[in-house]
Design an enzyme around this catalytic site. Structure first.
Site, PDB file in Angstrom:
ATOM      1  N   TYR A 152     -24.957  -6.052  14.719  1.00  0.00           N
ATOM      2  CA  TYR A 152     -24.334  -7.342  15.066  1.00  0.00           C
ATOM      3  C   TYR A 152     -23.542  -7.227  16.369  1.00  0.00           C
ATOM      4  O   TYR A 152     -23.715  -8.030  17.294  1.00  0.00           O
ATOM      5  CB  TYR A 152     -23.410  -7.796  13.925  1.00  0.00           C
ATOM      6  CG  TYR A 152     -22.467  -8.921  14.308  1.00  0.00           C
ATOM      7  CD1 TYR A 152     -22.953 -10.194  14.579  1.00  0.00           C
ATOM      8  CD2 TYR A 152     -21.089  -8.710  14.409  1.00  0.00           C
ATOM      9  CE1 TYR A 152     -22.098 -11.227  14.939  1.00  0.00           C
ATOM     10  CE2 TYR A 152     -20.222  -9.740  14.756  1.00  0.00           C
ATOM     11  CZ  TYR A 152     -20.730 -10.994  15.024  1.00  0.00           C
ATOM     12  OH  TYR A 152     -19.890 -12.014  15.390  1.00  0.00           O
TER      13      TYR A 152
HETATM   14  P1  NAD Z   1     -21.038 -19.671  10.898  1.00  0.00           P
HETATM   15  O1  NAD Z   1     -22.177 -18.907  10.324  1.00  0.00           O
HETATM   16  O2  NAD Z   1     -20.156 -20.417   9.967  1.00  0.00           O
HETATM   17  O3  NAD Z   1     -21.584 -20.684  12.018  1.00  0.00           O
HETATM   18  C1  NAD Z   1     -22.650 -20.365  12.867  1.00  0.00           C
HETATM   19  C2  NAD Z   1     -23.609 -21.553  12.871  1.00  0.00           C
HETATM   20  O4  NAD Z   1     -24.641 -21.283  13.842  1.00  0.00           O
HETATM   21  C3  NAD Z   1     -24.314 -21.765  11.520  1.00  0.00           C
HETATM   22  O5  NAD Z   1     -24.055 -23.069  11.030  1.00  0.00           O
HETATM   23  C4  NAD Z   1     -25.786 -21.564  11.841  1.00  0.00           C
HETATM   24  O6  NAD Z   1     -26.662 -22.419  11.133  1.00  0.00           O
HETATM   25  C5  NAD Z   1     -25.832 -21.853  13.342  1.00  0.00           C
HETATM   26  N1  NAD Z   1     -26.992 -21.222  13.967  1.00  0.00           N
HETATM   27  C6  NAD Z   1     -27.312 -19.910  13.952  1.00  0.00           C
HETATM   28  N2  NAD Z   1     -28.478 -19.719  14.597  1.00  0.00           N
HETATM   29  C7  NAD Z   1     -28.885 -20.940  15.029  1.00  0.00           C
HETATM   30  C8  NAD Z   1     -30.033 -21.388  15.749  1.00  0.00           C
HETATM   31  N3  NAD Z   1     -31.001 -20.537  16.123  1.00  0.00           N
HETATM   32  N4  NAD Z   1     -30.139 -22.706  16.035  1.00  0.00           N
HETATM   33  C9  NAD Z   1     -29.183 -23.580  15.624  1.00  0.00           C
HETATM   34  N5  NAD Z   1     -28.085 -23.203  14.921  1.00  0.00           N
HETATM   35  C10 NAD Z   1     -27.946 -21.901  14.636  1.00  0.00           C
HETATM   36  O7  NAD Z   1     -20.202 -18.615  11.770  1.00  0.00           O
HETATM   37  P2  NAD Z   1     -18.700 -18.713  12.336  1.00  0.00           P
HETATM   38  O8  NAD Z   1     -17.854 -17.781  11.556  1.00  0.00           O
HETATM   39  O9  NAD Z   1     -18.313 -20.146  12.503  1.00  0.00           O
HETATM   40  O10 NAD Z   1     -18.915 -18.037  13.773  1.00  0.00           O
HETATM   41  C11 NAD Z   1     -19.211 -18.840  14.927  1.00  0.00           C
HETATM   42  C12 NAD Z   1     -19.453 -17.920  16.114  1.00  0.00           C
HETATM   43  O11 NAD Z   1     -18.291 -17.120  16.362  1.00  0.00           O
HETATM   44  C13 NAD Z   1     -20.615 -16.945  15.941  1.00  0.00           C
HETATM   45  O12 NAD Z   1     -21.288 -16.826  17.166  1.00  0.00           O
HETATM   46  C14 NAD Z   1     -19.939 -15.638  15.586  1.00  0.00           C
HETATM   47  O13 NAD Z   1     -20.708 -14.518  15.970  1.00  0.00           O
HETATM   48  C15 NAD Z   1     -18.650 -15.746  16.380  1.00  0.00           C
HETATM   49  N6  NAD Z   1     -17.537 -14.973  15.814  1.00  0.00           N
HETATM   50  C16 NAD Z   1     -17.029 -15.327  14.607  1.00  0.00           C
HETATM   51  C17 NAD Z   1     -15.980 -14.596  14.082  1.00  0.00           C
HETATM   52  C18 NAD Z   1     -15.342 -14.937  12.757  1.00  0.00           C
HETATM   53  O14 NAD Z   1     -14.426 -14.224  12.349  1.00  0.00           O
HETATM   54  N7  NAD Z   1     -15.778 -15.994  12.068  1.00  0.00           N
HETATM   55  C19 NAD Z   1     -15.458 -13.492  14.801  1.00  0.00           C
HETATM   56  C20 NAD Z   1     -16.031 -13.162  16.014  1.00  0.00           C
HETATM   57  C21 NAD Z   1     -17.056 -13.925  16.526  1.00  0.00           C
END
Ligand code: NAD
Length: 327
Positions: A152
């Site tokens: 990841y």
């Molecule tokens: P989440 O899984 O709740 O949201 C991500 C969304 O992206 C999902 O609804 C998914 O359906 C959508 N998605 C993924 N691939 C897709 C595609 N090909 N086309 C359209 N939609 C797509 O995750 P989150 O926790 O809200 O994280 C959001 C972002 O922040 C991510 O990029 C994640 O890597 C990053 N991030 C999150 C955290 C955390 O602690 N939550 C920490 C560091 C980075």
């Protein structure tokens, strides 16, 4: 002009994306939200977008960014907030990696090409503290050599570097700010994440699967603070920047269990499990650059943020609690 009134939010049916879109709409920005999760069949997605649907300035595009024709959605857009991606360290080992690669790397490349073609002024990209691979005995700085410890983290680093390479092209109109979010929590947090699992275990009495000795330390960041930093990144004077977004907390999982017990008024039942591959020992953000470039300062303490998440959890319906796993 970066500060104009239409934004695209990818990953809008997710945890952070839905909060960001809500905040943009509250500021009078028109939001085109893209997500591949089918809201009619996915209860988590439906719950996340519920505060957005019906808003006259919100449009949901239910599509996979891997093959969506992006051009019509980028015309007249001043900022693309690219939050779509497959999160989670543990599940990135093994067969799921292909999806991580497609959604975190190939999709980002596709979106960057489309932003350049549409001359979108700014992309704000969700990167991750996972690119660091742990602290070097002090808070991580953006200038530290990244050394991710999970597939990841590798995909997030690749996405971030791709975005910077695009922003450094002499012929592009699209600048990039990549934000390294540190473990985000709060209402609507993904069910696989630690604080949500701890609070659910406190609520249901079903044991929390605690990975490792509980001494792992995390810089937990409240989702409202993350949204504030992300909004600030849209207008920050920048061409190609990477910025930490942390919450200013440096606590162990055992501290989180104590805090949850205090909030719930009961001990959190625990089942100990082995340490998981890819889990780093500690994360901690140096926020100097975030303060200087974004004017960012986290304002929600871990105890206050956990109380807000607890309140939200209690307000969720009973069926969801019954279906939640603490694993
Ligand atoms: P989440 O899984 O709740 O949201 C991500 C969304 O992206 C999902 O609804 C998914 O359906 C959508 N998605 C993924 N691939 C897709 C595609 N090909 N086309 C359209 N939609 C797509 O995750 P989150 O926790 O809200 O994280 C959001 C972002 O922040 C991510 O990029 C994640 O890597 C990053 N991030 C999150 C955290 C955390 O602690 N939550 C920490 C560091 C980075």
């Amino acid at each position: 002009m970066i500060g104009s009134t239409q934004a695209v939010v990818t990953g809008v049916a997710g945890f952070i994306g839905s909060h960001l879109a809500e905040s943009l709409l509250g500021r009078g920005v028109r939001v085109i939200g893209v997500d591949r999760r089918p809201v009619s069949r996915d209860p988590v997605a439906a719950r996340n977008v519920a505060p957005l649907t019906g808003h006259p300035e919100f449009r949901l595009v239910e599509a996979d960014l891997a093959d969506l024709d992006l051009a019509p959605h980028l015309a007249d857009t001043s900022v693309v907030y690219h939050l779509a991606g497959i999160p989670g360290v543990r599940s990135s080992w093994g067969d799921a990696f292909a999806d991580y690669l497609t959604c975190n790397v190939l999709v980002t490349q596709r979106l960057l090409d489309a932003c350049a073609a549409a001359r979108v002024p700014r992309m704000v990209l969700a990167s991750s503290s996972s690119v660091y691979g742990g602290t070097a005995g002090r808070p991580s700085r953006e200038t530290d050599l990244p050394s991710p410890l999970s597939p990841y983290g590798v995909t997030k680093l690749a996405a971030e570097r791709l975005a910077l390479a695009h922003a450094r092209r002499v012929d592009t109109a699209t600048s990039v700010v990549a934000l390294r979010y540190f473990t985000v929590y709060g209402p609507r947090q993904r069910p696989d994440m630690a604080i949500g699992r701890v609070l659910r275990a406190a609520l249901t009495g079903r044991p929390l699967h605690l990975y490792g000795d509980g001494l792992q330390r995390r810089d937990f960041t409240y989702v409202g603070d993350v949204v504030a930093a992300t909004l600030a990144a849209a207008t920050a004077p920048a061409r190609d920047e990477v910025v930490n977004v942390g919450g200013g907390s440096d606590v162990s999982m055992l501290d989180v269990l104590d805090c949850a017990a205090g909030i719930a008024g009961r001990e959190v039942p625990v089942r100990r499990e082995g340490r998981q591959p890819g889990d780093v020992e500690s994360t901690l953000a140096d926020l100097t650059k975030a303060r200087d470039l974004l004017g960012y300062q986290p304002v929600i303490s871990l105890a206050d943020g956990m109380r807000l998440q607890w309140k939200w959890l209690l307000s969720e319906d009973g069926d969801e609690h019954a279906g939640a796993t603490a694993g």
